[in-house]
Design a protein around this motif. Structure first.
Motif, mmCIF file in Angstrom:
data_model
loop_
_atom_site.group_PDB
_atom_site.id
_atom_site.type_symbol
_atom_site.label_atom_id
_atom_site.label_comp_id
_atom_site.label_asym_id
_atom_site.label_seq_id
_atom_site.Cartn_x
_atom_site.Cartn_y
_atom_site.Cartn_z
ATOM 1 N N GLU A 590 -32.559 24.273 -33.135
ATOM 2 C CA GLU A 590 -32.508 23.350 -33.345
ATOM 3 C C GLU A 590 -31.352 23.750 -31.304
ATOM 4 O O GLU A 590 -30.730 24.196 -31.506
ATOM 5 C CB GLU A 590 -31.312 22.330 -34.332
ATOM 6 C CG GLU A 590 -32.277 21.669 -35.402
ATOM 7 C CD GLU A 590 -31.550 21.166 -36.485
ATOM 8 O OE1 GLU A 590 -29.954 20.862 -35.451
ATOM 9 O OE2 GLU A 590 -32.217 20.823 -37.675
ATOM 10 N N LEU A 591 -31.795 22.496 -30.865
ATOM 11 C CA LEU A 591 -31.084 22.016 -29.734
ATOM 12 C C LEU A 591 -29.489 20.827 -29.480
ATOM 13 O O LEU A 591 -30.361 19.750 -30.352
ATOM 14 C CB LEU A 591 -31.876 21.561 -28.234
ATOM 15 C CG LEU A 591 -32.899 22.587 -28.197
ATOM 16 C CD1 LEU A 591 -33.618 22.665 -27.342
ATOM 17 C CD2 LEU A 591 -32.278 24.616 -27.496
ATOM 18 N N GLU A 592 -29.091 21.107 -29.037
ATOM 19 C CA GLU A 592 -27.921 20.172 -28.900
ATOM 20 C C GLU A 592 -26.963 19.397 -28.254
ATOM 21 O O GLU A 592 -27.273 20.905 -26.913
ATOM 22 C CB GLU A 592 -26.384 20.737 -30.059
ATOM 23 C CG GLU A 592 -25.368 20.038 -29.660
ATOM 24 C CD GLU A 592 -24.084 20.365 -30.280
ATOM 25 O OE1 GLU A 592 -23.440 19.835 -30.483
ATOM 26 O OE2 GLU A 592 -24.294 21.599 -30.818
ATOM 27 N N MET A 593 -27.430 18.808 -27.469
ATOM 28 C CA MET A 593 -26.794 18.198 -25.961
ATOM 29 C C MET A 593 -25.676 18.404 -25.805
ATOM 30 O O MET A 593 -24.963 17.630 -26.853
ATOM 31 C CB MET A 593 -27.580 17.216 -25.922
ATOM 32 C CG MET A 593 -27.142 15.883 -24.051
ATOM 33 S SD MET A 593 -27.350 15.040 -24.113
ATOM 34 C CE MET A 593 -29.112 14.032 -24.633
ATOM 35 N N VAL A 594 -25.571 19.881 -24.811
ATOM 36 C CA VAL A 594 -24.279 19.287 -24.697
ATOM 37 C C VAL A 594 -23.491 18.878 -23.085
ATOM 38 O O VAL A 594 -22.305 18.463 -22.920
ATOM 39 C CB VAL A 594 -23.292 20.877 -24.198
ATOM 40 C CG1 VAL A 594 -23.981 21.355 -25.406
ATOM 41 C CG2 VAL A 594 -24.831 21.587 -23.690
ATOM 42 N N VAL A 595 -23.829 18.214 -22.138
ATOM 43 C CA VAL A 595 -23.751 17.604 -21.147
ATOM 44 C C VAL A 595 -24.667 16.624 -21.135
ATOM 45 O O VAL A 595 -25.822 17.654 -21.556
ATOM 46 C CB VAL A 595 -23.454 18.258 -20.302
ATOM 47 C CG1 VAL A 595 -21.731 19.388 -19.990
ATOM 48 C CG2 VAL A 595 -24.489 19.627 -19.149
ATOM 49 N N HIS A 596 -24.278 15.352 -20.316
ATOM 50 C CA HIS A 596 -25.609 14.665 -19.943
ATOM 51 C C HIS A 596 -25.184 13.541 -18.933
ATOM 52 O O HIS A 596 -24.088 13.448 -18.630
ATOM 53 C CB HIS A 596 -25.992 13.770 -21.294
ATOM 54 C CG HIS A 596 -25.048 12.522 -20.918
ATOM 55 N ND1 HIS A 596 -25.094 11.590 -20.809
ATOM 56 C CD2 HIS A 596 -24.433 13.379 -22.813
ATOM 57 C CE1 HIS A 596 -23.395 10.925 -21.474
ATOM 58 N NE2 HIS A 596 -23.494 11.741 -22.452
ATOM 59 N N ARG A 597 -26.368 13.005 -18.123
ATOM 60 C CA ARG A 597 -25.161 12.725 -16.798
ATOM 61 C C ARG A 597 -26.699 11.527 -16.710
ATOM 62 O O ARG A 597 -27.566 11.394 -16.566
ATOM 63 C CB ARG A 597 -25.530 13.638 -15.317
ATOM 64 C CG ARG A 597 -25.375 12.505 -14.033
ATOM 65 C CD ARG A 597 -25.613 13.814 -12.667
ATOM 66 N NE ARG A 597 -25.556 12.987 -12.094
ATOM 67 C CZ ARG A 597 -24.172 12.733 -11.255
ATOM 68 N NH1 ARG A 597 -23.298 12.808 -11.660
ATOM 69 N NH2 ARG A 597 -23.813 12.075 -10.255
ATOM 70 N N GLY A 598 -25.931 10.157 -16.942
ATOM 71 C CA GLY A 598 -27.058 8.631 -16.118
ATOM 72 C C GLY A 598 -27.698 8.414 -17.748
ATOM 73 O O GLY A 598 -28.904 7.657 -17.406
ATOM 74 N N LEU A 599 -27.421 8.976 -18.687
ATOM 75 C CA LEU A 599 -28.733 8.477 -20.208
ATOM 76 C C LEU A 599 -27.893 7.380 -20.109
ATOM 77 O O LEU A 599 -26.716 6.793 -20.333
ATOM 78 C CB LEU A 599 -28.567 9.891 -21.127
ATOM 79 C CG LEU A 599 -29.271 10.485 -20.878
ATOM 80 C CD1 LEU A 599 -29.650 12.210 -21.381
ATOM 81 C CD2 LEU A 599 -30.642 10.840 -19.623
#
Length: 606
Positions: A590-599
């Motif tokens: 599984e993949l885990e979102m660690v950082v995001h921008r503008g979502l």
């Protein structure tokens, strides 16, 4: 009988005197007009030459200043790489303890690929190459003694150095940047990064233009005309040649001076005439070309930049302008002859006069066309976007009344991936017409046929022309010229002008429109080249920023957030400046979102 003979003799004498008087009148008029024409031709030639030479000089200075700014930015970017590498703990530890570090060559290879350089290597304090990115190549520098190189001798003393030379082992010319490796206050080695000379290529140089870069000694190490590479600006003194040979900067290449035939300066404009090999190998003579010269000094690198623009266009302009003057004088002369002869041959001269008026009309049309083409060329030199430039060019094209009395038309740009044309500039187009005409597949309607056939498509009447397949409400009767915009084998677009119904096609129309199409093609190609240069600079800036991030003390999340922020600044990667980074968590599947921008918030909970 005698009296009759005397009367005949008198009439004959009077007729003879009349003929002599007429001859003298015509001769005086001819001499006067020839003298006036000569004065006007000399004045026109001198004034045209001065004006065109000034324009060429201004153009050369503008090109040189633009390149100088770009060169400074580029050198600043590329010179950060050896500094960054010299400060890496991995490199410092390797130089201190060469036996402990593993895979240092692979590390340099990856760094070299990221920096876009030709080779990257590390030298110890004795000038021996102890690690290099080209370790797998036959010309590997590993173990080579390069202590004689000036870039090593300067950097080992603590002074970073820039150096242009031919590789002793690779035999390829390059731009070397060196930086000292320090352990505390002690200098223990040197990092060197070599870039290929093609780095300095001026991509938008024209066919009649030469760009040169010369080092501090005046040796031309880069020229857009390869025949002048490794010539010198002036004849080098023996001591300078010996110094260059001692450090093996250019190996055994004879550094001959440029074949300058003549050099002069007038009103602040320098002209130089260069000799060059004749086209025919059997011809021992050399052809000579005159150029306007502009120079600038890059003080940081100690280089001289020279930009040469051929004066061939000046000669052409002088010929064209003198032709106009000569033609005008011929018109005036013939009108004068017409006035002298009108009593005798009014009908014949009237016909000649009409012919002259027709020639004058054609001349005026030609002059108008040349003015439009010159205006387009002047507009193309501006820094506006391609769409703005094409809109201005379209408006200039439609100023010519014989092309389009409706002053209506558009310019399409080709989408090579989709095989469609898209309108990027238009005049007097309604929204509903734009909607049906763009995008337009190849082969559809008249413009699409011009794209598919790559030839001018002409239509006198849209109502009777079966090829005119695109229709819209309230369409008025009209004709078309649809002209493909081509560069080499590449279709760049199509421009379309509206004609009055029933317009007759002329050969001169085709010649002029093809000239316009070639001019637009040049504008599109130049803007594409500028865009590639801008993209290259942006990419290098982003890479540089990422490399600088890697040496900062940041947590993983802070590093990834700044990395994502940098990537989001590249417009063709992320037009909305949004994105995210996933990493594997405890569960490797599984993949885990660690950082995001503008979502959007709702996306974060999916």
């Amino acid at each position: 009988m005698v009296e009759g003979h005397n009367g005949a003799d008198k009439r004959g004498g009077a007729e003879k005197q009349k003929n002599i008087g007429s001859y003298l009148n015509y001769s005086r008029f001819t001499v006067f007009m020839a003298a006036v024409a000569l004065v006007l031709l000399v004045f026109t030639a001198v004034s045209t030459k001065n004006s065109e030479m000034t324009k060429l000089h201004s153009y050369a200075l503008g090109q040189l200043n633009t390149y100088n700014r770009n060169l400074l930015d580029m050198l600043n970017i590329y010179e950060t790489f050896p500094k960054l590498l010299s400060e890496r703990p991995t490199v410092i530890e390797f130089v201190r303890h060469p036996g402990r570090a593993a895979n240092i060559n692979d590390y340099l290879l990856r760094f070299n690929d990221s920096a876009g350089s030709e080779s990257t290597y590390v030298m110890n304090a004795d000038g021996i190459v102890i690690a290099t990115s080209n370790f797998k190549k036959p010309q590997s520098l590993l173990g080579k003694d390069l202590r004689f190189r000036e870039y090593f001798r300067s950097a080992i003393k603590g002074m970073p150095f820039r150096f242009v030379a031919i590789g002793v082992y690779t035999k390829t010319p390059g731009y070397y940047v060196s930086y000292p490796i320090r352990s505390g206050r002690q200098i223990i080695g040197v990092v060197v990064v070599k870039y290929l000379i093609q780095l300095f290529t001026l991509h938008n140089a024209g066919h009649d233009e030469i760009f040169m870069l010369a080092d501090k000694n005046g040796v031309i190490f880069h020229s857009s005309d390869k025949r002048y590479t490794f010539n010198s600006l002036v004849k080098l003194p023996d001591n300078v040649l010996k110094e260059i040979k001692d450090i093996r900067q250019y190996e055994d290449i004879p550094l001959l001076p440029l074949p300058i035939i003549k050099k002069s300066q007038n009103s602040g404009i320098t002209t130089v005439t260069l000799g060059q090999p004749a086209q025919s190998k059997s011809d021992n003579q050399t052809e000579e070309t005159q150029y306007v010269e502009a120079r600038a000094q890059n003080k940081d690198a100690g280089w001289t930049m020279i930009f040469l623009v051929s004066t061939a266009s000046v000669t052409k302009d002088i010929i064209i302008h003198c032709s106009y003057v000569l033609l005008a004088m011929v018109v005036v002369y013939l009108i004068g002859i017409f006035a002298l002869y009108r009593a005798k041959s009014k009908g014949t001269l009237l016909s000649s006069y009409n012919d002259l008026l027709e020639q004058k009309k054609e001349t005026e049309t030609h002059v108008k066309e040349q003015e439009i083409i010159k205006s387009i060329l002047n507009v193309s030199l501006s820094s506006d976007s391609l769409e703005v430039l094409l809109q201005k060019i379209l408006e200039l094209i439609l100023l010519n009344p014989w092309i389009s009395l409706q002053a209506k038309g558009c310019i399409f740009i080709n989408n090579e991936d989709s095989g469609e044309l898209k309108i990027v500039a238009s005049q007097n187009f309604r929204e509903d017409q734009l909607a049906v005409c763009s995008p337009l597949p190849y082969g559809k309607c008249l413009c699409g046929r011009a794209a598919s056939t790559r030839d001018i498509v002409f239509s006198q009447d849209d109502e009777t022309d079966e090829k005119h397949t695109v229709k819209y409400d309230s369409i008025a009767p009209h004709g078309h010229y649809c002209v493909p915009i081509i560069s080499g084998d590449r279709l760049l677009g199509v421009f379309n002008v509206y004609l009055n119904k029933g317009h007759e096609r002329k050969k001169d129309d085709d010649v002029f429109l093809k000239t316009i199409a070639r001019t637009i093609a040049g504008v599109v190609i130049r803007k594409e080249a500028e865009e590639k240069i801008n993209q290259s600079f942006l990419i290098q800036n982003v890479i540089n920023s990422i490399l600088q991030l890697s040496i900062q003390f940041l947590s993983l999340k802070e590093y990834l957030e700044k990395f994502l922020e940098l990537i989001s600044t590249v417009p063709w990667l992320s037009t909305k400046s949004t994105g995210c980074i996933f990493l594997t968590g405890n569960d490797p599947d599984e993949l885990e979102m660690v950082v995001h921008r503008g979502l959007a918030p709702q996306l974060l909970h999916l």
